[in-house]
Design a protein around this motif. Structure first.
Motif, PDB file in Angstrom:
ATOM      1  N   THR A  86       0.814  -1.217   0.000  1.00 40.30           N
ATOM      2  CA  THR A  86       0.000   0.000   0.000  1.00 40.30           C
ATOM      3  C   THR A  86       0.850   1.271   0.000  1.00 40.30           C
ATOM      4  OG1 THR A  86      -0.180  -0.090   2.402  1.00 40.30           O
ATOM      5  CG2 THR A  86      -1.956  -1.131   1.120  1.00 40.30           C
ATOM      6  N   THR A  87       2.154   1.115  -0.236  1.00 46.65           N
ATOM      7  CA  THR A  87       3.029   2.278  -0.354  1.00 46.65           C
ATOM      8  C   THR A  87       2.577   3.129  -1.542  1.00 46.65           C
ATOM      9  OG1 THR A  87       4.873   0.927   0.438  1.00 46.65           O
ATOM     10  CG2 THR A  87       5.431   3.010  -0.618  1.00 46.65           C
ATOM     11  N   SER A  88       2.486   4.429  -1.336  1.00 47.08           N
ATOM     12  CA  SER A  88       2.100   5.326  -2.422  1.00 47.08           C
ATOM     13  C   SER A  88       3.188   5.310  -3.499  1.00 47.08           C
ATOM     14  CB  SER A  88       1.910   6.741  -1.882  1.00 47.08           C
ATOM     15  OG  SER A  88       1.467   7.596  -2.915  1.00 47.08           O
ATOM     16  N   LEU A  89       2.779   5.060  -4.727  1.00 43.55           N
ATOM     17  CA  LEU A  89       3.716   4.961  -5.852  1.00 43.55           C
ATOM     18  C   LEU A  89       3.736   6.270  -6.635  1.00 43.55           C
ATOM     19  CD1 LEU A  89       2.600   1.396  -6.951  1.00 43.55           C
ATOM     20  CD2 LEU A  89       4.625   2.011  -5.616  1.00 43.55           C
ATOM     21  N   PRO A  90       4.924   6.733  -7.015  1.00 41.50           N
ATOM     22  CA  PRO A  90       5.018   8.014  -7.722  1.00 41.50           C
ATOM     23  C   PRO A  90       4.589   7.924  -9.169  1.00 41.50           C
ATOM     24  CG  PRO A  90       7.175   6.998  -7.590  1.00 41.50           C
ATOM     25  CD  PRO A  90       6.224   6.113  -6.807  1.00 41.50           C
ATOM     26  N   GLY A  91       4.293   9.070  -9.742  1.00 44.16           N
ATOM     27  CA  GLY A  91       4.024   9.167 -11.166  1.00 44.16           C
ATOM     28  C   GLY A  91       5.332   9.201 -11.937  1.00 44.16           C
ATOM     29  N   PHE A  92       5.247   9.462 -13.226  1.00 44.46           N
ATOM     30  CA  PHE A  92       6.460   9.620 -14.032  1.00 44.46           C
ATOM     31  C   PHE A  92       6.175  10.622 -15.142  1.00 44.46           C
ATOM     32  CE2 PHE A  92       4.164   6.527 -16.498  1.00 44.46           C
ATOM     33  CZ  PHE A  92       4.611   6.631 -17.804  1.00 44.46           C
ATOM     34  N   ASP A  93       7.217  11.261 -15.611  1.00 43.50           N
ATOM     35  CA  ASP A  93       7.108  12.258 -16.671  1.00 43.50           C
ATOM     36  C   ASP A  93       7.529  11.617 -17.982  1.00 43.50           C
ATOM     37  OD1 ASP A  93       7.641  14.323 -18.545  1.00 43.50           O
ATOM     38  OD2 ASP A  93       7.972  15.760 -16.923  1.00 43.50           O
ATOM     39  N   GLN A  94       6.572  11.326 -18.833  1.00 45.15           N
ATOM     40  CA  GLN A  94       6.847  10.625 -20.087  1.00 45.15           C
ATOM     41  C   GLN A  94       7.816  11.390 -20.980  1.00 45.15           C
ATOM     42  OE1 GLN A  94       2.930  10.203 -21.744  1.00 45.15           O
ATOM     43  NE2 GLN A  94       2.874  12.289 -22.510  1.00 45.15           N
ATOM     44  N   ASP A  95       7.771  12.696 -20.948  1.00 46.27           N
ATOM     45  CA  ASP A  95       8.658  13.485 -21.799  1.00 46.27           C
ATOM     46  C   ASP A  95      10.109  13.395 -21.333  1.00 46.27           C
ATOM     47  OD1 ASP A  95       6.652  14.396 -23.594  1.00 46.27           O
ATOM     48  OD2 ASP A  95       5.987  15.801 -22.056  1.00 46.27           O
ATOM     49  N   ILE A  96      10.330  13.343 -20.036  1.00 43.03           N
ATOM     50  CA  ILE A  96      11.691  13.154 -19.517  1.00 43.03           C
ATOM     51  C   ILE A  96      12.200  11.770 -19.898  1.00 43.03           C
ATOM     52  CG2 ILE A  96      13.057  12.883 -17.398  1.00 43.03           C
ATOM     53  CD1 ILE A  96      11.376  15.178 -16.202  1.00 43.03           C
ATOM     54  N   PHE A  97      11.330  10.771 -19.801  1.00 38.71           N
ATOM     55  CA  PHE A  97      11.724   9.415 -20.184  1.00 38.71           C
ATOM     56  C   PHE A  97      12.170   9.390 -21.648  1.00 38.71           C
ATOM     57  CE2 PHE A  97      10.406   5.911 -17.159  1.00 38.71           C
ATOM     58  CZ  PHE A  97      10.392   6.719 -16.045  1.00 38.71           C
ATOM     59  N   ILE A  98      11.391   9.989 -22.530  1.00 36.68           N
ATOM     60  CA  ILE A  98      11.739   9.990 -23.957  1.00 36.68           C
ATOM     61  C   ILE A  98      13.015  10.792 -24.204  1.00 36.68           C
ATOM     62  CG2 ILE A  98      11.024  10.808 -26.258  1.00 36.68           C
ATOM     63  CD1 ILE A  98       9.667   8.184 -25.346  1.00 36.68           C
ATOM     64  N   ALA A  99      13.171  11.911 -23.520  1.00 36.94           N
ATOM     65  CA  ALA A  99      14.358  12.742 -23.703  1.00 36.94           C
ATOM     66  C   ALA A  99      15.634  12.015 -23.275  1.00 36.94           C
ATOM     67  CB  ALA A  99      14.210  14.042 -22.915  1.00 36.94           C
ATOM     68  N   ASN A 100      15.498  11.001 -22.442  1.00 34.25           N
ATOM     69  CA  ASN A 100      16.665  10.289 -21.927  1.00 34.25           C
ATOM     70  C   ASN A 100      16.765   8.855 -22.447  1.00 34.25           C
ATOM     71  OD1 ASN A 100      18.086  12.148 -19.968  1.00 34.25           O
ATOM     72  ND2 ASN A 100      15.940  12.380 -19.382  1.00 34.25           N
ATOM     73  N   THR A 101      16.303   8.639 -23.676  1.00 36.03           N
ATOM     74  CA  THR A 101      16.457   7.339 -24.317  1.00 36.03           C
ATOM     75  C   THR A 101      17.569   7.420 -25.355  1.00 36.03           C
ATOM     76  OG1 THR A 101      14.892   7.795 -26.092  1.00 36.03           O
ATOM     77  CG2 THR A 101      14.005   6.794 -24.091  1.00 36.03           C
ATOM     78  N   ASN A 102      17.977   6.263 -25.829  1.00 29.39           N
ATOM     79  CA  ASN A 102      18.995   6.223 -26.880  1.00 29.39           C
ATOM     80  C   ASN A 102      18.399   5.633 -28.158  1.00 29.39           C
ATOM     81  OD1 ASN A 102      18.731   3.636 -25.907  1.00 29.39           O
ATOM     82  ND2 ASN A 102      20.909   3.179 -25.932  1.00 29.39           N
ATOM     83  N   PHE A 103      17.184   6.047 -28.468  1.00 26.28           N
ATOM     84  CA  PHE A 103      16.481   5.501 -29.628  1.00 26.28           C
ATOM     85  C   PHE A 103      17.256   5.697 -30.920  1.00 26.28           C
ATOM     86  CE2 PHE A 103      15.153   9.870 -29.846  1.00 26.28           C
ATOM     87  CZ  PHE A 103      15.087  10.126 -31.210  1.00 26.28           C
ATOM     88  N   ASP A 104      18.049   6.746 -30.989  1.00 23.40           N
ATOM     89  CA  ASP A 104      18.751   7.042 -32.231  1.00 23.40           C
ATOM     90  C   ASP A 104      19.871   6.049 -32.540  1.00 23.40           C
ATOM     91  OD1 ASP A 104      19.968   8.115 -29.981  1.00 23.40           O
ATOM     92  OD2 ASP A 104      20.779   9.848 -31.016  1.00 23.40           O
ATOM     93  N   VAL A 105      20.355   5.318 -31.531  1.00 29.34           N
ATOM     94  CA  VAL A 105      21.409   4.326 -31.782  1.00 29.34           C
ATOM     95  C   VAL A 105      20.866   2.899 -31.820  1.00 29.34           C
ATOM     96  CG1 VAL A 105      23.232   5.786 -30.831  1.00 29.34           C
ATOM     97  CG2 VAL A 105      22.086   4.118 -29.358  1.00 29.34           C
ATOM     98  N   LEU A 106      19.600   2.727 -31.457  1.00 31.83           N
ATOM     99  CA  LEU A 106      18.978   1.406 -31.492  1.00 31.83           C
ATOM    100  C   LEU A 106      18.121   1.272 -32.743  1.00 31.83           C
ATOM    101  CD1 LEU A 106      17.863   1.161 -27.768  1.00 31.83           C
ATOM    102  CD2 LEU A 106      19.739  -0.085 -28.851  1.00 31.83           C
ATOM    103  N   SER A 107      18.104   0.086 -33.287  1.00 31.21           N
ATOM    104  CA  SER A 107      17.261  -0.151 -34.459  1.00 31.21           C
ATOM    105  C   SER A 107      15.816  -0.341 -34.015  1.00 31.21           C
ATOM    106  CB  SER A 107      17.740  -1.390 -35.218  1.00 31.21           C
ATOM    107  OG  SER A 107      17.426  -2.566 -34.473  1.00 31.21           O
TER     108      SER A 107
END
Length: 172
Positions: A86-107
């Motif tokens: 029952t621990t309160s779980l935090p949200g997440f910022d989808q835009d920060i997640f996308i900004a910190n991916t390496n999609f450009d080097v992965l196929s």
């Protein structure tokens, strides 16, 4: 069979996603959705995977990462709540997640394999949740939510974005 959550089991924000899941066999819907995503992205060229339907919108690669990240997060929340945490779980910022991916080097194939692995983990997790645990409730992003609502959010969120791909990206 997993039952559709009642509206008091989740924040109204999630109705957009939950409404995307049809009545019937949830597991079959999830499997059919996986097959659809594989068919859509498996033969996609790298050039097409970088397509954006507008300058300020995510590419198809980023969209697939977003679907995968969201499923990971919602599955984790579902696990915690189904197990009685029952621990309160935090949200997440989808835009920060996308900004910190390496999609450009992965196929696109690498990203699709990642999605497939996450979806397979979701299937496995679903089998470990006791029938009585689906109604367990917790707090996520400062709102009450049930384990089964999270299951429906996983499927509905992916479906929402599949619909966006078909109406926005493939029409471009």
């Amino acid at each position: 069979m997993l039952q559709r959550p009642d509206q008091e089991e989740y924040n109204s924000y999630f109705e957009t996603y939950i409404s995307q899941v049809p009545e019937g066999d949830y597991h079959s819907f999830l499997q059919n959705q996986l097959d659809t995503i594989i068919a859509l992205f498996a033969e996609m060229s790298e050039e097409k995977a970088l397509l954006r339907y507008a300058p300020d919108k995510w590419s198809l690669k980023e969209l697939l990462i977003h679907i995968t990240d969201t499923e990971r997060i919602m599955s984790y929340r579902m696990l915690r709540i189904a197990r009685g945490d029952t621990t309160s779980l935090p949200g997440f910022d989808q835009d920060i997640f996308i900004a910190n991916t390496n999609f450009d080097v992965l196929s696109i194939r690498d990203l699709l394999q990642d999605f497939q692995a996450v979806r397979q983990a979701t299937f496995t997790l679903l089998t470990t949740i006791a029938e009585s645990a689906w109604e367990h409730r917790g707090v996520s992003s400062d709102h009450p939510i049930s384990a089964r609502a999270l299951a429906y959010i996983i499927a509905g969120h992916a479906q929402h974005h599949l619909n966006v791909v078909h109406t926005r990206y493939l029409q471009a």
